[in-house]
Write a protein that holds these residues in place. Sequence first.
Motif: not given
Lengths: 424, 285
Positions: A228-234, A257, A261, B8, B11, B212, B221-222, B252-253, B264-265
């Motif tokens: 994933x690009x971002x795991x803030x929601x998890x 990641x 986070x 969220x 974020x 990152x 993915x980006x 996504x978030x 989410x994707x």
Amino acid sequence: MDNLTRRKFLVGGGALALSPLVVSRAFAQGKTIKIGAVYPLTGNLASTGLDCKRGVELAVEIINGKYDLNLPLARTEGIPGLGGARLEVVWADTKGEPKNGQAEAERVITQDQVVGVIGAYQSSVTKTASQATERLKVPYVCSDSSSPTLTERGLRYFFRVSPHDGIFSHDQFRFLKDLEAQKKQKVQTLGVLYENTEFGSNVGKEELKYAQEYGYKVVADISYTNNATDVTSEVGRLIKANPDVLLHASYITDAILFTKTFKEMGFNPKGMLTMAGYIEPGYLPAIKADGNFIIVRSTFALDLAKKKPLVGQVADLFKKKFGIEMSENAARSFMAPFVLAEAISRAKSVEAEAIVKALRETNIPGDQVIYPWKGIQFDPKTQQNVHATGTLVQIQDQQYVTVWPFESAAKDVVWPFPAWKSRK
Amino acid sequence: MADQLLQQIVNSLLIGSVYALVAIGLTLIWGVMNVLNFAHGDFLMLGMFTAFWCYTLFKMDPLFSIPVCAAVLFLLGVGIYRFIVSKVMKGPGLAQLVVTFGVSIFLANLAVMLWTPDFRLIEKPLLSGTWSLGSVQLSIPKFAASVGSVLVSAAVFFFLKRTRTGKAILAVEMNRDAALLMGINTERINSLSFGIGSALVGIAGAFLSMYYYIHPQVGGLFGLISFCIVALGGFGSIEGAFIAGILIGLVQTLGGYFFDPAYKYALVFLVYLITVWIRPQGLMG
């Protein structure tokens, strides 16, 4: 006359057809025994594959030479049951691809006439390679793949020495119970976090099963996409659910990641029990001190030498031969050649059926393995080593330190997990 | 829990603004010459590696190596345009599509060969840590990357609308033949746009490198998400890409938080599909 010719022809033809087999087997019995080793020697996993290769090379050297070590066949030269025949490895490169696993296993069997196969590190590759050995009726001893399904297929020629993910999941729960009984640390709620491909979702399933069995409440059950690009929601979900302990099955990218986070968003459970990604050779060099106090499943750690001198002796030999420390990968792959060679020696034969029969009767005691196990014996139905267990290592001062089983521990476990804010 | 909702949303904005900057680079290239640069994600990876090597070899923090990343990627973009893309643009459309795809595979594998598939992080960036604002944890490097992305996006916007060169780019975007007749050197504008588009993704790479991990395959993915953002915002629209970037960050978030992280994707691409179904030209197209 006509008849005679035909008979002659048939007999002669049959003998001719059989002859390569007879000759090669007879030859093998005389001087060298070939085994096939299937590993990802090039491609993305090349560094891991080469690590495994070193483990196998050291094992073969010990079997062929004379070493004062308490390992099977170490004190004799070659394979005693076959008059001291030497073991020779035929290397096969899978490039990390399941399709090559199958093709390469077939190649070493049909071209090089190997009498057994070991490997292949990745479960998906072991799966296809062992289908080939099953079809061609050649024994396969695996000591480095961990998908539980490998030994649930009812294969006749496939044996696994090392623990699988189901055993590793179980270990985590046994650890939590031990923690409660011996360290008076109470755990009630769990967060289960796993990536959603074959590996992670199987582990997730096992963990949910054991959570129910052991009476823990699962307050978060989260599967996610790896890479994933971002795991803030998890992590947001985890913070909201606030579990006592986090169980995480990940690959290396998500391990990195998530760790970052967790720190950034201040996720502070009492403990983090993790798998795979957190013990990959690339994890600690990338994440450094932020990895401290995370607990990972493992089969091997150098500090086992404190309780088991054999581990230290083998690790020293390894370092002398290759100039680097023995890693977990090398240590796992190390055992398969011993198990196979020891069975061949008892079978006194290189015929597949005789070796399989000997493998089934394998009973290597615990003091002859470099892991904290009670030994090696295969379950008659699954052919999984019944004594295989994992250990739990904790990252302390950026090193993997064995903390469980408590009787094999090199250091005390740090519990609860120190809050991110309180660290320097 | 209201605090997590606020967290969220914050974020979403943090990641969304970086997406926007990546996508603006892509949409600029598309808008000017109708070439879809499949290697865009790999350009991002090269931007991150540039920042990494500046840090490792010269102790230069990503904050200061931003101009270096922009310059390196600008030159790379111009070079790839001059020597590869401009040659293929005379050929069939499929060739243009395939050539940048080839560049993508080449760059990712070159990176594996040169720098091994190890994971790298910038160990001690100048900006690190988090601010606690009430119940919201705000990561300082992410915040800086986000603010930086917004500033750079705004600068690009004004460059295009207010300067002669910018107006020339927009003119070519609107009508290449008419621009050529008005005396604009379209070939120069093409390579300039390819260079600027690449420089923007290089800057995004420098921002991302502050927090990152850096890896030869990191751009995948980006890159994919930036295609989605470009199409959602309207091909060639800078404002559209910015708004769509933020929107995708939110979907996504918040989608991951409220619905299910595993999807989410999928949600991101669902929003994209629905939008182009109702409005095929995209939000601002």
